[in-house]
Design a protein around this motif. Structure first.
Motif, PDB file in Angstrom:
ATOM      1  N   ALA A 100     -17.083   1.594  44.646  1.00 52.53           N
ATOM      2  CA  ALA A 100     -17.382   1.489  46.038  1.00 52.53           C
ATOM      3  C   ALA A 100     -17.803   0.038  46.460  1.00 52.53           C
ATOM      4  O   ALA A 100     -17.386  -0.454  47.333  1.00 52.53           O
ATOM      5  CB  ALA A 100     -18.404   2.533  46.401  1.00 52.53           C
ATOM      6  N   VAL A 101     -18.606  -0.820  45.468  1.00 53.36           N
ATOM      7  CA  VAL A 101     -18.889  -2.144  45.829  1.00 53.36           C
ATOM      8  C   VAL A 101     -18.574  -2.954  44.598  1.00 53.36           C
ATOM      9  O   VAL A 101     -18.926  -2.414  43.476  1.00 53.36           O
ATOM     10  CB  VAL A 101     -20.500  -2.148  46.222  1.00 53.36           C
ATOM     11  CG1 VAL A 101     -20.854  -3.589  46.537  1.00 53.36           C
ATOM     12  CG2 VAL A 101     -20.624  -1.483  47.352  1.00 53.36           C
ATOM     13  N   THR A 102     -18.190  -4.024  44.844  1.00 56.37           N
ATOM     14  CA  THR A 102     -17.693  -4.815  43.463  1.00 56.37           C
ATOM     15  C   THR A 102     -18.959  -5.562  43.092  1.00 56.37           C
ATOM     16  O   THR A 102     -20.056  -5.934  43.836  1.00 56.37           O
ATOM     17  CB  THR A 102     -16.816  -5.919  43.926  1.00 56.37           C
ATOM     18  OG1 THR A 102     -17.229  -6.773  45.004  1.00 56.37           O
ATOM     19  CG2 THR A 102     -15.653  -5.337  44.311  1.00 56.37           C
ATOM     20  N   PRO A 103     -19.094  -6.150  41.767  1.00 56.67           N
ATOM     21  CA  PRO A 103     -20.423  -6.904  41.299  1.00 56.67           C
ATOM     22  C   PRO A 103     -20.428  -8.134  42.080  1.00 56.67           C
ATOM     23  O   PRO A 103     -21.693  -8.244  42.573  1.00 56.67           O
ATOM     24  CB  PRO A 103     -20.039  -7.253  39.953  1.00 56.67           C
ATOM     25  CG  PRO A 103     -19.301  -5.959  39.479  1.00 56.67           C
ATOM     26  CD  PRO A 103     -18.210  -5.713  40.737  1.00 56.67           C
ATOM     27  N   ARG A 104     -19.515  -8.705  42.507  1.00 52.76           N
ATOM     28  CA  ARG A 104     -19.892 -10.118  43.058  1.00 52.76           C
ATOM     29  C   ARG A 104     -20.506  -9.696  44.613  1.00 52.76           C
ATOM     30  O   ARG A 104     -21.275 -10.492  45.098  1.00 52.76           O
ATOM     31  CB  ARG A 104     -18.486 -10.879  43.264  1.00 52.76           C
ATOM     32  CG  ARG A 104     -18.481 -12.199  44.145  1.00 52.76           C
ATOM     33  CD  ARG A 104     -17.095 -12.681  43.999  1.00 52.76           C
ATOM     34  NE  ARG A 104     -17.187 -14.357  44.894  1.00 52.76           N
ATOM     35  CZ  ARG A 104     -17.276 -14.307  46.247  1.00 52.76           C
ATOM     36  NH1 ARG A 104     -17.028 -13.198  46.621  1.00 52.76           N
ATOM     37  NH2 ARG A 104     -17.426 -15.407  46.688  1.00 52.76           N
ATOM     38  N   ALA A 105     -19.773  -8.627  45.382  1.00 57.87           N
ATOM     39  CA  ALA A 105     -20.477  -8.523  46.508  1.00 57.87           C
ATOM     40  C   ALA A 105     -21.692  -7.977  46.468  1.00 57.87           C
ATOM     41  O   ALA A 105     -22.488  -8.320  47.339  1.00 57.87           O
ATOM     42  CB  ALA A 105     -19.594  -7.381  47.313  1.00 57.87           C
ATOM     43  N   ALA A 106     -22.017  -7.212  45.435  1.00 55.95           N
ATOM     44  CA  ALA A 106     -23.520  -6.808  45.144  1.00 55.95           C
ATOM     45  C   ALA A 106     -24.427  -7.780  45.238  1.00 55.95           C
ATOM     46  O   ALA A 106     -25.729  -7.975  45.782  1.00 55.95           O
ATOM     47  CB  ALA A 106     -23.577  -5.768  44.142  1.00 55.95           C
ATOM     48  N   LEU A 107     -23.928  -8.946  44.293  1.00 60.18           N
ATOM     49  CA  LEU A 107     -24.868  -9.790  44.283  1.00 60.18           C
ATOM     50  C   LEU A 107     -24.997 -10.684  45.355  1.00 60.18           C
ATOM     51  O   LEU A 107     -26.095 -11.309  45.537  1.00 60.18           O
ATOM     52  CB  LEU A 107     -23.919 -11.112  42.920  1.00 60.18           C
ATOM     53  CG  LEU A 107     -25.155 -12.196  42.523  1.00 60.18           C
ATOM     54  CD1 LEU A 107     -26.294 -11.627  41.917  1.00 60.18           C
ATOM     55  CD2 LEU A 107     -24.169 -12.885  41.323  1.00 60.18           C
ATOM     56  N   VAL A 108     -24.097 -10.982  46.151  1.00 65.36           N
ATOM     57  CA  VAL A 108     -24.105 -11.656  47.465  1.00 65.36           C
ATOM     58  C   VAL A 108     -25.044 -11.147  48.341  1.00 65.36           C
ATOM     59  O   VAL A 108     -25.808 -11.727  49.101  1.00 65.36           O
ATOM     60  CB  VAL A 108     -22.726 -12.035  47.991  1.00 65.36           C
ATOM     61  CG1 VAL A 108     -22.950 -12.547  49.314  1.00 65.36           C
ATOM     62  CG2 VAL A 108     -21.760 -12.993  47.193  1.00 65.36           C
ATOM     63  N   PHE A 109     -24.777  -9.626  48.491  1.00 68.60           N
ATOM     64  CA  PHE A 109     -25.586  -8.773  49.257  1.00 68.60           C
ATOM     65  C   PHE A 109     -27.229  -9.009  48.838  1.00 68.60           C
ATOM     66  O   PHE A 109     -27.882  -9.123  49.557  1.00 68.60           O
ATOM     67  CB  PHE A 109     -25.345  -7.422  49.040  1.00 68.60           C
ATOM     68  CG  PHE A 109     -26.037  -6.396  49.949  1.00 68.60           C
ATOM     69  CD1 PHE A 109     -26.170  -6.657  51.458  1.00 68.60           C
ATOM     70  CD2 PHE A 109     -26.335  -5.044  49.515  1.00 68.60           C
ATOM     71  CE1 PHE A 109     -26.771  -5.622  52.263  1.00 68.60           C
ATOM     72  CE2 PHE A 109     -27.255  -4.315  50.247  1.00 68.60           C
ATOM     73  CZ  PHE A 109     -27.282  -4.564  51.520  1.00 68.60           C
TER      74      PHE A 109
END
Length: 310
Positions: A100-109
């Motif tokens: 549901a969330v990509t690793p890159r998006a989670a890291l940025v978040f």
């Protein structure tokens, strides 16, 4: 024209549903239930430090900043642990595992939440509160998640430091410094985490074993876990009773002490019951202690608040 004009209206519910799902996924990364437990220790610490009710502006700023900081730490934890989360039944539905969330998006978040929390606390509370929040994020995301959790049976003890950090952050937000009552309440929350999380780990022992996470119930006998749970429960209650002599000048009185003694007896009885069930060799039902521990901590914090107000 009619068909064309109806398409946006027909797709609106689907779009709204997708937005809700995406927002829910990002919120899920922050582990809001854990944040709730952390925040219930912040307000009593602030009230003790202020010897009453702090300003609403300071209170809200600290709670929002603390929420962002805890959320950031949890996002980094989910990001790093996504490999073992997919192996455990308890965590296999987390957003990074399901996609549901990509690793890159989670890291940025996580980075955005970190910056937002530190800046907010620095601008609206005190520098010390911001520094403590930054330290707690680093400790949980790097030291606990990347090192202690995977390589030592004592990860719960090491992880107790950031878990109790909201107490110090709340106190520092009011005073810009630290004092002994803050240290004692920090100690209560730190010690409480051992019986609390070991009860949960007993329930999900097979999950942790499958993921090769050396939680205490995985690497030692249930009887040993039960004995250590009882020992830490006694230490928790003993530390909670220290708040009366240490915090007398901040308004801690007999009312809190009586409540701490009664609640402590309840907590200890449940811890000993768990040990007896383990020794009997039947169903251990560790979640009973887990739920009692939550109520114990919440009510103990209420007792601090009541004493501070009265």
């Amino acid at each position: 024209m009619t068909a064309l004009s109806e398409r946006p209206a027909a797709s609106a519910p689907g779009l709204l549903s997708r937005v809700r799902a995406r927002v829910g996924a990002y919120v899920g990364l922050t582990k809001p239930r854990i944040i709730e437990l952390l925040l219930i220790t912040t307000v009593p610490a602030m009230m003790l430090a202020d010897r009453g009710w702090p300003s609403w502006t300071l209170l809200l700023s600290t709670l929002v900043g603390g929420t962002l900081a805890a959320g950031a730490a949890n996002v980094f934890n989910c990001w790093y642990d996504r490999d073992i989360d997919r192996l455990m039944n308890r965590t296999r539905k987390r957003p990074l595992v399901t996609g549901a969330v990509t690793p890159r998006a989670a890291l940025v978040f996580g980075v955005v939440l970190t910056v937002a929390s530190i800046v907010l606390l620095a601008l609206t509370t005190t520098t010390l509160a911001a520094v403590l929040a930054a330290g707690a994020i680093f400790y949980y995301a790097v030291l606990y998640t990347m090192v202690f959790k995977r390589y030592t049976r004592r990860s719960t003890e090491f992880g107790g430091v950031p878990g109790a950090a909201p107490v110090l952050i709340g106190w520092a937000a009011v005073t810009g410094s630290l004092d002994w009552p803050a240290v004692v309440v920090f100690g209560v929350v730190f010690c409480w985490q051992m019986p609390h999380f070991w009860a949960l780990a007993l329930r999900f022992k097979d999950d942790y074993a499958r993921a090769d996470v050396p939680m205490l119930p995985v690497v030692t006998s249930a009887r040993s876990v039960g004995r250590q749970t009882v020992a830490w429960s006694w230490v928790t209650v003993a530390v909670s009773l220290l708040l009366w002599p240490v915090g007398a000048e901040y308004g801690v009185g007999r009312g809190y002490t009586i409540a701490a003694a009664v609640l402590g007896a309840w907590f200890l009885i449940e811890a000993h019951r768990l040990l007896r069930r383990i020794r009997a060799g039947g169903e251990t039902r560790p979640m009973q202690l887990f739920h009692v521990s939550i109520s114990y901590l919440a009510l103990l914090m209420v007792a601090i608040v009541v004493d501070a107000i009265v």
